[in-house]
Design a protein around this motif. Structure first.
Motif, PDB file in Angstrom:
ATOM      1  N   VAL A  53       0.947  -1.202   0.050  1.00 18.05           N
ATOM      2  CA  VAL A  53       0.003   0.000   0.049  1.00 18.05           C
ATOM      3  C   VAL A  53       0.793   1.237  -0.011  1.00 18.05           C
ATOM      4  O   VAL A  53       0.460   2.121  -0.633  1.00 18.05           O
ATOM      5  CB  VAL A  53      -1.055   0.008   1.260  1.00 18.05           C
ATOM      6  N   ASN A  54       1.935   1.076   0.769  1.00 15.12           N
ATOM      7  CA  ASN A  54       2.892   2.456   0.837  1.00 15.12           C
ATOM      8  C   ASN A  54       3.396   2.964  -0.709  1.00 15.12           C
ATOM      9  O   ASN A  54       3.571   3.845  -0.703  1.00 15.12           O
ATOM     10  CB  ASN A  54       4.027   2.322   1.739  1.00 15.12           C
TER      11      ASN A  54
ATOM     12  N   GLU B 291      -6.776   5.014  -8.431  1.00 13.83           N
ATOM     13  CA  GLU B 291      -7.166   5.239  -7.065  1.00 13.83           C
ATOM     14  C   GLU B 291      -6.859   3.991  -6.043  1.00 13.83           C
ATOM     15  O   GLU B 291      -6.995   2.896  -6.711  1.00 13.83           O
ATOM     16  CB  GLU B 291      -8.580   5.368  -7.157  1.00 13.83           C
ATOM     17  N   LEU B 292      -6.557   4.573  -5.051  1.00  9.68           N
ATOM     18  CA  LEU B 292      -6.324   3.398  -3.829  1.00  9.68           C
ATOM     19  C   LEU B 292      -7.730   3.751  -3.055  1.00  9.68           C
ATOM     20  O   LEU B 292      -8.182   4.743  -2.550  1.00  9.68           O
ATOM     21  CB  LEU B 292      -5.322   3.714  -3.111  1.00  9.68           C
ATOM     22  N   HIS B 293      -8.335   2.574  -2.844  1.00  6.24           N
ATOM     23  CA  HIS B 293      -9.581   2.307  -2.136  1.00  6.24           C
ATOM     24  C   HIS B 293      -9.280   2.565  -0.539  1.00  6.24           C
ATOM     25  O   HIS B 293      -8.170   2.101  -0.014  1.00  6.24           O
ATOM     26  CB  HIS B 293     -10.307   1.317  -2.418  1.00  6.24           C
ATOM     27  N   GLU B 294     -10.261   2.956  -0.027  1.00  4.71           N
ATOM     28  CA  GLU B 294     -10.127   3.342   1.497  1.00  4.71           C
ATOM     29  C   GLU B 294      -9.665   1.777   2.356  1.00  4.71           C
ATOM     30  O   GLU B 294      -9.069   1.929   3.412  1.00  4.71           O
ATOM     31  CB  GLU B 294     -11.287   3.890   2.319  1.00  4.71           C
TER      32      GLU B 294
ATOM     33  N   LYS C 129      -6.853  -2.134   0.282  1.00  5.92           N
ATOM     34  CA  LYS C 129      -6.506  -3.707  -0.326  1.00  5.92           C
ATOM     35  C   LYS C 129      -6.898  -3.733  -1.750  1.00  5.92           C
ATOM     36  O   LYS C 129      -6.399  -4.502  -2.475  1.00  5.92           O
ATOM     37  CB  LYS C 129      -7.495  -4.674   0.216  1.00  5.92           C
ATOM     38  N   LEU C 130      -7.673  -2.902  -2.139  1.00  8.82           N
ATOM     39  CA  LEU C 130      -8.028  -2.659  -3.685  1.00  8.82           C
ATOM     40  C   LEU C 130      -7.603  -1.039  -4.401  1.00  8.82           C
ATOM     41  O   LEU C 130      -7.456  -0.251  -3.684  1.00  8.82           O
ATOM     42  CB  LEU C 130      -9.294  -2.756  -3.761  1.00  8.82           C
ATOM     43  N   VAL C 131      -7.116  -1.278  -5.603  1.00 12.19           N
ATOM     44  CA  VAL C 131      -6.973  -0.014  -6.359  1.00 12.19           C
ATOM     45  C   VAL C 131      -7.832  -0.267  -7.625  1.00 12.19           C
ATOM     46  O   VAL C 131      -8.099  -1.416  -7.894  1.00 12.19           O
ATOM     47  CB  VAL C 131      -5.524  -0.030  -6.625  1.00 12.19           C
TER      48      VAL C 131
ATOM     49  N   VAL D 224      -8.663  -4.148  -8.565  1.00 11.90           N
ATOM     50  CA  VAL D 224      -7.937  -5.120  -8.525  1.00 11.90           C
ATOM     51  C   VAL D 224      -7.112  -5.283  -6.931  1.00 11.90           C
ATOM     52  O   VAL D 224      -7.095  -4.280  -6.383  1.00 11.90           O
ATOM     53  CB  VAL D 224      -6.879  -5.446  -9.529  1.00 11.90           C
ATOM     54  N   ALA D 225      -6.659  -6.465  -6.602  1.00 12.06           N
ATOM     55  CA  ALA D 225      -5.859  -6.368  -5.123  1.00 12.06           C
ATOM     56  C   ALA D 225      -4.464  -5.522  -5.454  1.00 12.06           C
ATOM     57  O   ALA D 225      -3.945  -5.655  -6.334  1.00 12.06           O
ATOM     58  CB  ALA D 225      -5.613  -7.812  -4.798  1.00 12.06           C
ATOM     59  N   VAL D 226      -4.187  -4.878  -4.464  1.00 14.67           N
ATOM     60  CA  VAL D 226      -2.775  -4.231  -4.260  1.00 14.67           C
ATOM     61  C   VAL D 226      -1.719  -5.366  -4.653  1.00 14.67           C
ATOM     62  O   VAL D 226      -0.724  -5.210  -5.282  1.00 14.67           O
ATOM     63  CB  VAL D 226      -2.686  -3.402  -2.855  1.00 14.67           C
ATOM     64  N   GLU D 227      -1.906  -6.374  -3.858  1.00 13.89           N
ATOM     65  CA  GLU D 227      -0.862  -7.401  -3.792  1.00 13.89           C
ATOM     66  C   GLU D 227      -0.639  -8.001  -5.139  1.00 13.89           C
ATOM     67  O   GLU D 227       0.391  -8.841  -5.414  1.00 13.89           O
ATOM     68  CB  GLU D 227      -1.125  -8.433  -2.845  1.00 13.89           C
ATOM     69  N   ASP D 228      -1.698  -7.829  -6.176  1.00 14.72           N
ATOM     70  CA  ASP D 228      -1.549  -8.498  -7.467  1.00 14.72           C
ATOM     71  C   ASP D 228      -0.778  -7.511  -8.515  1.00 14.72           C
ATOM     72  O   ASP D 228      -0.442  -7.762  -9.445  1.00 14.72           O
ATOM     73  CB  ASP D 228      -2.984  -8.792  -8.123  1.00 14.72           C
TER      74      ASP D 228
END
Length: 60
Positions: A3-4, A29-32, A35-37, A51-55
């Motif tokens: 996330v950072n 956009e990063l969602h609140e 975990k999702l963008v 999608v998931a940040v980790e992807d």
């Protein structure tokens, strides 16, 4: 990706290459939840997807 790093990319004026499933994308956009963008493919198509940040993978 974490996330950072997503926050750093969103606040940067640099063109940072990010991949999702092997395709080059822009992060919109990063969602609140943190975990999702929302992303869209680089190029003429403007279709956005969540999608998931980790992807996400940053390419050097």
């Amino acid at each position: 990706m974490d996330v950072n790093r997503v926050k750093q990319i969103l606040s940067s004026s640099a063109d940072i290459n990010v991949l999702y499933n092997g395709a080059s994308v822009w992060i919109d956009e990063l969602h609140e939840s943190g975990k999702l963008v929302t992303v869209h493919l680089r190029g003429p198509l403007e279709e956005r997807t969540q999608v998931a940040v980790e992807d996400l993978v940053e390419v050097d």
